[in-house]
Design a protein around this motif. Structure first.
Motif, PDB file in Angstrom:
ATOM      1  N   UNK A 158      -4.535  -3.403  -2.051  1.00  0.00           N
ATOM      2  CA  UNK A 158      -4.608  -1.984  -2.439  1.00  0.00           C
ATOM      3  C   UNK A 158      -4.681  -1.882  -3.950  1.00  0.00           C
ATOM      4  N   UNK A 159      -5.300  -0.806  -4.404  1.00  0.00           N
ATOM      5  CA  UNK A 159      -5.402  -0.505  -5.824  1.00  0.00           C
ATOM      6  C   UNK A 159      -5.131   0.990  -6.017  1.00  0.00           C
ATOM      7  N   UNK A 160      -4.437   1.315  -7.103  1.00  0.00           N
ATOM      8  CA  UNK A 160      -4.156   2.719  -7.405  1.00  0.00           C
ATOM      9  C   UNK A 160      -5.397   3.348  -8.019  1.00  0.00           C
ATOM     10  N   UNK A 161      -5.760   4.548  -7.575  1.00  0.00           N
ATOM     11  CA  UNK A 161      -6.934   5.255  -8.071  1.00  0.00           C
ATOM     12  C   UNK A 161      -6.511   6.392  -8.994  1.00  0.00           C
ATOM     13  N   UNK A 162      -7.277   6.576 -10.069  1.00  0.00           N
ATOM     14  CA  UNK A 162      -7.034   7.690 -10.986  1.00  0.00           C
ATOM     15  C   UNK A 162      -7.573   8.970 -10.349  1.00  0.00           C
ATOM     16  N   UNK A 163      -6.834  10.065 -10.469  1.00  0.00           N
ATOM     17  CA  UNK A 163      -7.256  11.322  -9.863  1.00  0.00           C
ATOM     18  C   UNK A 163      -6.996  12.463 -10.835  1.00  0.00           C
ATOM     19  N   UNK A 195       1.298  -1.322   9.023  1.00  0.00           N
ATOM     20  CA  UNK A 195      -0.155  -1.409   8.963  1.00  0.00           C
ATOM     21  C   UNK A 195      -0.641  -1.139   7.536  1.00  0.00           C
ATOM     22  N   UNK A 196      -1.668  -1.837   7.072  1.00  0.00           N
ATOM     23  CA  UNK A 196      -2.135  -1.668   5.682  1.00  0.00           C
ATOM     24  C   UNK A 196      -2.498  -0.227   5.341  1.00  0.00           C
ATOM     25  N   UNK A 197      -3.167   0.493   6.242  1.00  0.00           N
ATOM     26  CA  UNK A 197      -3.567   1.867   5.945  1.00  0.00           C
ATOM     27  C   UNK A 197      -2.351   2.777   5.767  1.00  0.00           C
ATOM     28  N   UNK A 198      -1.314   2.576   6.580  1.00  0.00           N
ATOM     29  CA  UNK A 198      -0.109   3.391   6.472  1.00  0.00           C
ATOM     30  C   UNK A 198       0.634   3.064   5.174  1.00  0.00           C
ATOM     31  N   UNK A 199       0.689   1.786   4.830  1.00  0.00           N
ATOM     32  CA  UNK A 199       1.332   1.409   3.573  1.00  0.00           C
ATOM     33  C   UNK A 199       0.551   1.951   2.377  1.00  0.00           C
ATOM     34  N   UNK A 249       1.415   5.477   1.701  1.00  0.00           N
ATOM     35  CA  UNK A 249       2.685   5.635   0.979  1.00  0.00           C
ATOM     36  C   UNK A 249       2.550   5.268  -0.489  1.00  0.00           C
ATOM     37  N   UNK A 250       1.379   4.769  -0.889  1.00  0.00           N
ATOM     38  CA  UNK A 250       1.170   4.388  -2.286  1.00  0.00           C
ATOM     39  C   UNK A 250       1.620   2.989  -2.619  1.00  0.00           C
ATOM     40  N   UNK A 251       1.886   2.142  -1.605  1.00  0.00           N
ATOM     41  CA  UNK A 251       2.308   0.763  -1.862  1.00  0.00           C
ATOM     42  C   UNK A 251       1.139  -0.042  -2.424  1.00  0.00           C
ATOM     43  N   UNK A 252       1.450  -0.924  -3.361  1.00  0.00           N
ATOM     44  CA  UNK A 252       0.449  -1.801  -3.957  1.00  0.00           C
ATOM     45  C   UNK A 252       0.742  -3.241  -3.533  1.00  0.00           C
ATOM     46  N   UNK A 253      -0.230  -3.893  -2.952  1.00  0.00           N
ATOM     47  CA  UNK A 253      -0.084  -5.298  -2.541  1.00  0.00           C
ATOM     48  C   UNK A 253      -1.434  -5.983  -2.705  1.00  0.00           C
ATOM     49  N   UNK A 254      -1.416  -7.299  -2.683  1.00  0.00           N
ATOM     50  CA  UNK A 254      -2.636  -8.059  -2.960  1.00  0.00           C
ATOM     51  C   UNK A 254      -2.751  -9.244  -2.008  1.00  0.00           C
ATOM     52  N   UNK A 255      -3.925  -9.374  -1.390  1.00  0.00           N
ATOM     53  CA  UNK A 255      -4.295 -10.526  -0.555  1.00  0.00           C
ATOM     54  C   UNK A 255      -3.233 -10.846   0.502  1.00  0.00           C
ATOM     55  N   UNK A 256      -2.770  -9.841   1.201  1.00  0.00           N
ATOM     56  CA  UNK A 256      -1.851 -10.071   2.311  1.00  0.00           C
ATOM     57  C   UNK A 256      -2.666 -10.292   3.588  1.00  0.00           C
ATOM     58  N   UNK A 257      -2.373 -11.391   4.266  1.00  0.00           N
ATOM     59  CA  UNK A 257      -3.173 -11.759   5.432  1.00  0.00           C
ATOM     60  C   UNK A 257      -2.560 -11.218   6.723  1.00  0.00           C
ATOM     61  N   UNK A 258      -3.435 -10.806   7.616  1.00  0.00           N
ATOM     62  CA  UNK A 258      -3.035 -10.387   8.945  1.00  0.00           C
ATOM     63  C   UNK A 258      -4.171 -10.744   9.899  1.00  0.00           C
TER      64      UNK A 258
END
Length: 546
Positions: A292-297, A260-264, A267-276
């Motif tokens: 997903x995009x990595x956020x600065x913290x 699932x996208x939220x679970x991935x 885990x910090x996975x980065x992906x782009x425009x994956x369809x479901x």
């Protein structure tokens, strides 16, 4: 039966101010010490209480305490409130009067009161009153050297203690003012941050894309309304599972938890425009594009990943409908074209004049190119991608010459002078069929949008490392406001629409795409009413070895 109305009982809560509580605290503390002292004297030295001044002093202190508890101090100014500690100083003086002022240290209470809450002048007045009482006592009684030394030490001690308390109180007040200013600034900063957060939330909630921050524990933070609606979450408790279910395809298999996208994102996975596919509680299917995009913290903040989901159902369905339409139309066009090519072949078998034969051969070549285009669209299933053919070395002049020759009849019919100016040999590595499609599109537009007695000039020549093909006309041109959109699909310039010339608005975009696939560029220079110049630049072919 009678009904009795009972008035509600209101509970009245009396609240005392900070100032009133402070006065009570000082006076009750002094009263407690005086009572303790009186009891001690009664036990240890009962004869001392027989002195009239001592008894009056104790009674006066207790009376002042009772008065302090009943007076509404919030309605009395600072000067009026100062009467109470001044009266305490006199009462304490009466308690120790004639006894060498052994109880004089009780003056610490009213003096500390003045030092904590009043200015320097009030404190000086209080010390002066203490000194006056001491002097009166010394003058009215026989004071020996030891008692006199005790009195001097008492005055010095009280003065030092008062000044110390006064300075400490001033520092405390200054520090309190500083804290209040800092607190006010912090509160203002916090309010600005809250306002900024509200504005950001308003902006995020206005977006059609669903947005969420996911921490490493899988918690969804900062959800916007689109995400909550798409996944069927409870706005009051977004930690509970939503009513929508994610699938790998329409009516396919539900995604496993780890996929699932939220679970991935957790885990910090980065992906782009994956369809479901998403199946909601109302029984509707949605096509979702997840990224997903990595956020600065900051070091003190938890790591989070931004999850963006877009409902692309309408776009996918529109694309599917477009492909279906393209496949259907091209398939239906193939039948009449087959007839045209077949009957043209039959006519060419007859004994015809040379001029007629040339014209029929042009018709046959054009029909065959159309058949090839239709075949490629059918093979691509209506997609934008076309089947790429191997490239070979060709002379750009021959392609442009063939295009110019095929449009000569159309130009002559419209009283347009079509001229070809071939330069030196211009070799390019290209898909000849595709480049012929580009030249046909551009020359066709130039002839179509040039009025009678106009001119269309086609030039081919090498320039440096490029093959440059220009198509210049004296036609209706393109307005400045339309120039940024000429390569958009289905866009037609205002001058073209006003001229009433039919067209689809696809040729320019298709031509530029083919040119860019060959590593080249297509530039347009035009003004309304002043004609158009199209410039194609393609890389020259490298010299071949013998």
């Amino acid at each position: 039966m009678s009904v009795t109305d009972t008035a509600p009982v209101r509970r009245v809560t009396v609240r005392t101010s900070v100032r009133t509580r402070s006065i009570w605290l000082w006076q009750l503390s002094l009263a407690a010490v005086v009572i303790t002292l009186a009891l001690s004297i009664l036990v240890l030295k009962p004869d001392a209480l027989r002195a009239l001044s001592t008894a009056i002093g104790v009674v006066t202190t207790l009376a002042l305490t009772v008065i302090a508890l009943v007076i509404p101090w919030d309605r009395i100014g600072r000067g009026g409130a100062a009467v109470l500690p001044f009266a305490d100083i006199i009462a304490i003086g009466m308690i120790g009067y004639g006894e060498d002022l052994h109880t004089g240290y009780l003056w610490v209470f009213p003096l500390a009161w003045f030092a904590s809450h009043y200015r320097r002048a009030w404190l000086a007045a209080a010390l002066s009153l203490v000194a006056a009482i001491v002097v009166v006592d010394a003058l009215t009684h026989d004071v020996g050297p030891s008692a006199l030394l005790h009195i001097v030490l008492l005055l010095i001690s009280l003065t030092f203690i008062s000044i110390t308390i006064y300075n400490s109180a001033n520092r405390s007040r200054a520090f309190t003012r500083l804290l209040r200013r800092q607190s006010a600034r912090s509160e203002a900063t916090l309010e600005r941050v809250r306002a900024q957060e509200r504005r950001v939330n308003q902006v995020l909630n206005a977006l059609e894309s669903g947005i969420a921050r996911v921490d490493r524990d899988g918690r969804l933070l900062g959800l916007n309304d689109a995400y909550i609606s798409l996944y069927g979450l409870d706005p009051r408790d977004t930690s509970r599972p939503g009513s929508s279910v994610e699938y790998d395809a329409r009516e396919g298999t539900a995604l496993r938890e780890n996929d699932r996208p939220a679970v991935r994102a957790a885990r910090g996975e980065l992906f782009s425009d994956e369809q479901l596919w998403l199946f909601d509680a109302e029984g509707r299917w949605h096509v979702v594009s997840a990224s997903t995009r990595e956020l600065v913290h900051a070091p003190s903040e938890p790591e989070t990943t931004l999850l963006v989901v877009r409902d692309v159902t309408d776009a996918v369905e529109a694309e599917s409908a477009r492909r279906t339409l393209a496949t259907t139309v091209t398939h239906e066009l193939a039948n009449p074209l087959t007839a045209i090519v077949g009957y043209t072949d039959l006519l060419l078998e007859d004994d015809l004049p040379a001029r007629s034969r040339d014209r029929l051969e042009l018709i046959e070549a054009a029909a065959e190119r159309m058949e090839r285009l239709i075949a490629e669209v059918l093979r691509a299933g209506g997609r934008d991608e076309t089947v790429r053919e191997p490239r070979r070395r060709i002379d750009a002049r021959s392609l442009v010459a063939a295009t110019t020759e095929s449009f000569m009849p159309a130009a002559a019919a419209g009283d347009v002078r079509l001229t070809l100016r071939p330069g030196l040999e211009t070799p390019i590595d290209a898909d000849a069929f595709r480049m012929r499609q580009v030249f046909d599109n551009l020359v066709s537009n130039a002839v179509k949008y040039t009025p009678r007695a106009g001119r269309v000039t086609v030039t081919v020549q090498p320039q440096g490392a490029d093959a440059v093909i220009t198509i210049a006309d004296t036609g209706i041109g393109i307005g400045e406001q339309d120039m940024p959109h000429i390569f958009d699909d289905y866009f037609r310039a205002e001058t073209a629409r006003d001229a009433g010339v039919p067209g689809t608005g696809l040729g320019m975009g298709i031509s530029r795409s083919i040119v860019e696939q060959h590593g080249g560029t297509l530039e347009v220079d035009s003004r309304a009413g002043a004609g158009t110049t199209l410039t194609i630049r393609l890389p020259l072919a490298t010299p071949q070895e013998n």
